[in-house]
Design an enzyme around this catalytic site. Structure first.
Site, PDB file in Angstrom:
ATOM      1  N   TYR A  37       5.252   7.708   8.449  1.00 37.56           N
ATOM      2  CA  TYR A  37       3.851   8.124   8.380  1.00 37.56           C
ATOM      3  C   TYR A  37       3.805   9.643   8.411  1.00 37.56           C
ATOM      4  O   TYR A  37       4.628  10.324   7.802  1.00 37.56           O
ATOM      5  CB  TYR A  37       3.059   7.466   9.520  1.00 37.56           C
ATOM      6  CG  TYR A  37       1.567   7.503   9.302  1.00 37.56           C
ATOM      7  CD1 TYR A  37       0.999   7.010   8.123  1.00 37.56           C
ATOM      8  CD2 TYR A  37       0.718   8.035  10.257  1.00 37.56           C
ATOM      9  CE1 TYR A  37      -0.363   7.052   7.907  1.00 37.56           C
ATOM     10  CE2 TYR A  37      -0.658   8.072  10.061  1.00 37.56           C
ATOM     11  CZ  TYR A  37      -1.191   7.584   8.871  1.00 37.56           C
ATOM     12  OH  TYR A  37      -2.543   7.634   8.660  1.00 37.56           O
ATOM     13  N   LYS A  92       0.927 -20.299  -0.972  1.00 35.46           N
ATOM     14  CA  LYS A  92       1.438 -19.749  -2.232  1.00 35.46           C
ATOM     15  C   LYS A  92       2.351 -18.560  -1.948  1.00 35.46           C
ATOM     16  O   LYS A  92       3.402 -18.394  -2.571  1.00 35.46           O
ATOM     17  CB  LYS A  92       0.263 -19.311  -3.107  1.00 35.46           C
ATOM     18  CG  LYS A  92       0.621 -19.167  -4.576  1.00 35.46           C
ATOM     19  CD  LYS A  92       0.646 -20.515  -5.263  1.00 35.46           C
ATOM     20  CE  LYS A  92       0.794 -20.366  -6.761  1.00 35.46           C
ATOM     21  NZ  LYS A  92       0.672 -21.650  -7.463  1.00 35.46           N
TER      22      LYS A  92
END
Length: 748
Positions: A37, A92
């Site tokens: 970050y 999925k």
């Protein structure tokens, strides 16, 4: 508890749901966080701002698919809304990850209009490498997919349409071949006119079925040109007066059911043409049951359903993960018709190949061989990834929608690595074996597994197999398996093999074997025959042990071949592969209570083996003591072995010990408490103090540590000989044969 209750418990167990986000880079230190970050993250941001393509280099975009639904047509549940569809979309994502190592964000949109969905999905293009549309009702799904494909520069794929089309298309290719019918001559009837039916009909035309030979029926009967239907149904409207489904099926070659259960009778199947093809894919209840369809005719009925409890399951998981894998890996801008056709043909071809034992076991040991009961691969077949993804990627390149080129062989190795370190490591050895195949004699050559392994060796160019066994049995098995294979066979009952008997007698005449006993051993024991063939130079390597106890299978090679000129001891080694590391464990099969000299020699042999896998060895001598913390006869033995190796000028690898197992493999312990160790990095070759510890240790690592085990590989033999474990699978035999070939290459 029933299935519903079990499923609720499954989904509710902590943490709820089926997917999570995990990090792929270290986050253990302040330095790590400053790279992940602020402030370090600014660097890739600037690069992507200057060159948007760098998003594929510096972010997860290239392996990220958005699974998008509004919940308007969920499975058999209908319009249940976006929130209720989330378990399906998470599922999925599970399939994408499990079968093709593709990461997924599931996106449930609380929107109904096509325009709103299109706007929302298009705005997410910077996030994803591809979009999988799911469970969106017709006819809106057609417009949504078409417009998104036009607007977005990444692949957009509506699985409800194209998944069923591609998988059933693969089944159709093989079913037509088995039935002896040409695609262009097939009369095809569809029951159902929704998204999957219309897409399948279009796809069958792409495969070679004539448009005028397709009859489509909806709940009102045959769709004719004079009926008032939407534009998508109109494409498959037929001339004439119409009729019902029974009229349409009369004389048809193929029935494709994508409608509702129980609407087809045995009489309707009986009215079809000779050797009909019946794809009854309504779920959970097909248009006609499997047994009813098969019993309706005296000739061959090739039957497929959407169910897993019958042969030939048309399951979309055979398609979308691998199609997206290939599309993502060449940064395709679209999934076009060429790519879909390539996927179907790859699946059809795969069904004609020998099926791995692991797949057969996963489906209850039922016979899986190309024919009416096996026209498409099983979803759990790992080879689907290696066949479909490269074919789709190549089709993308050839059709001009790929942004990168493709080296198929290198790409296959990348795919192997995605499925685990063991496949990546074996690919190294397999490639070496293919570069210079050797003759490998196979004891127990009339066993079906050995024959199938021999076929794969020859087919893949890994080795030149020689089967030792009864010729008639081998010929019968080859014929029964439908293999196009004419193997070299050495039948102990053919000829007298006098030269081998004489050689065995020469070798063992002062070890208690008479000439007549040598003749008998060569004739009745394939392990003596195979060992003597290798010793005489008529084979380069020998594999046995599939149906014998390990000690009894090892004894003949030890007596005939013996140890290498620079070796006094033989040992068994397992290679254990974890997600990001490889460890060689020795000795796990041969030496019960080795002394320091044995441990030192076995370490050298194992280090040489590691290098054949392109692994630079770092050796640890294991104990329950760390560098003298306990001093007794047992702990001094590995300590002395380490000293012997360090004092040997020919040893070109780091070694240390005695040490505990966690000291050997945990970097923080080595660098912290024992910074004086000669190992700068964790060990990758572990020498156990005795056979009991070695066997227990590798099995615990394999079972509880989630490691894949390759072996046991024999080191120290005078010629390449490996002894299998009883019950090994075909892939294990092929893997050890490849190791034996590389061993033989080292001998040249």
């Amino acid at each position: 508890m029933g299935l519903d209750e079990d499923s609720l418990d499954y989904h509710a167990s902590d943490p709820p749901g089926k997917i999570e986000i995990s990090t792929t880079k270290p986050t253990n230190t302040q330095r790590d966080l400053s790279l992940a970050y602020s402030p370090g993250v600014a660097a890739p941001c600037r690069h992507i701002d200057a060159n948007p393509e760098d998003a594929f280099k510096y972010t997860a975009k290239g392996n990220m698919v958005g699974v998008v639904s509004n919940g308007s047509a969920v499975l058999g549940l209908g319009d249940i809304g976006a929130q209720a569809s989330k378990p399906v979309m998470e599922g999925k994502g599970v399939l994408f990850k499990r079968f093709a190592d593709i990461d997924v964000f599931d996106i449930e949109l609380d929107q109904e209009s096509a325009d709103d969905i299109i706007e929302s999905v298009a705005a997410m293009e910077p996030t994803f490498g591809g979009i999988n549309l799911e469970d969106i009702k017709a006819p809106e799904c057609f417009e949504i997919e078409e417009r998104l494909r036009e607007e977005m520069d990444i692949p957009v794929f509506h699985d409800d349409q194209h998944g069923t089309a591609i998988i059933s298309g693969a089944a159709l290719l093989n079913a037509a071949e088995i039935a002896g019918k040409d695609l262009e001559d097939l009369e095809v009837v569809f029951s159902g006119a929704g998204a999957s039916a219309i897409a399948s009909a279009k796809f069958y035309v792409s495969l070679g079925v004539r448009r005028e030979n397709i009859t489509m029926c909806d709940s009102s009967g045959i769709i004719t040109e004079d009926r008032d239907v939407n534009e998508f149904k109109r494409e498959f409207a037929s001339p004439g007066d119409g009729g019902d489904l029974a009229d349409a099926m009369d004389g048809a070659d193929v029935f494709v059911g994508l409608s509702v259960g129980g609407i087809v009778s045995e009489e309707m199947v009986q009215s079809m043409a000779d050797n009909p093809i019946v794809f009854a894919m309504a779920n959970p209840d097909p248009e006609i049951g499997y047994e009813a369809a098969k019993n309706a005719r005296d000739d061959t009925v090739i039957m497929a359903t959407g169910r897993s409890d019958y042969p030939n399951q048309v399951n979309n998981v055979l398609g979308f993960p691998f199609i997206f894998r290939g599309a993502l890996d060449v940064r395709a801008t679209d999934i076009n018709e060429d790519m879909k056709v390539a996927a179907a043909r790859a699946l059809a071809d795969l069904a004609k190949q020998d099926v791995p034992d692991a797949v057969v076991k996963a489906y209850g040991d039922q016979p899986l061989q190309f024919g009416p009961e096996y026209i498409i691969p099983k979803p759990l077949d790992p080879r689907v990834l290696f066949e479909v993804a490269p074919t789709v990627a190549e089709a993308a390149v050839e059709s001009g929608v790929a942004r990168t080129e493709l080296d198929r062989e290198a790409y296959r190795e990348e795919l192997e690595a995605r499925l685990g370190k063991s496949r990546e490591m074996m690919r190294i050895v397999l490639n070496k074996a293919k570069s210079d195949p050797k003759r490998v004699a196979l004891g127990e050559g009339d066993d079906e597994k050995m024959i199938r392994a021999a076929y794969q060796m020859a087919e893949e160019g890994i080795a030149e197999p020689v089967l030792i066994g009864d010729r008639d049995t081998i010929d019968g098995v080859v014929s029964g398996l439908g293999l196009e294979f004419d193997p070299e066979v050495v039948d102990p009952d053919e000829g007298d093999h006098e030269e081998y008997a004489e050689r065995l007698y020469e070798l063992r005449q002062r070890k208690g074997i008479t000439r007549s006993e040598a003749e008998s051993l060569v004739k009745r024991d394939p392990n003596f025959l195979g060992s003597t063939m290798v010793e005489a130079g008529d084979a380069d390597a020998f594999l046995t042990g599939l149906t014998h106890h390990y000690p009894s299978a090892l004894k003949p090679p030890l007596q005939v071949v013996g140890t290498a000129p620079d070796a006094d001891y033989v040992a068994g080694v397992y290679m254990l592969t974890f997600k990001n590391r490889v460890i060689f464990c020795a000795d796990t099969t041969v030496n019960q209570d080795p002394d320091a000299d044995v441990l030192a020699e076995v370490a050298q042999h194992t280090a040489d083996l590691a290098r054949r896998f392109n692994v630079e060895p770092r050796v640890a001598m294991l104990s329950y003591s760390n560098f003298g913390s306990v001093d007794n006869e047992g702990t001094r033995k590995p300590r002395e072995a380490a000293e012997l190796l360090r004092d040997n000028d020919d040893v070109a690898f780091p070694v240390d010990g005695e040490m505990q197992a966690d000291t050997a493999v945990v970097e923080d312990i080595l660098e912290g408490t024992y910074e004086f160790s000669d190992l700068d990095d964790p060990a990758n070759v572990l020498l156990f103090p005795n056979l009991e510890a070695g066997n227990i240790g590798y099995k615990l690592l394999q079972r509880l540590g989630g490691a894949d085990a390759i072996g046991p590989m024999l080191v120290g033999m005078g010629e390449p000989v490996h002894v299998l474990q009883r019950g090994d699978e075909v892939k294990d035999i092929v893997n050890l044969a490849a190791v034996a070939v590389v061993d033989a290459q080292q001998e040249d």
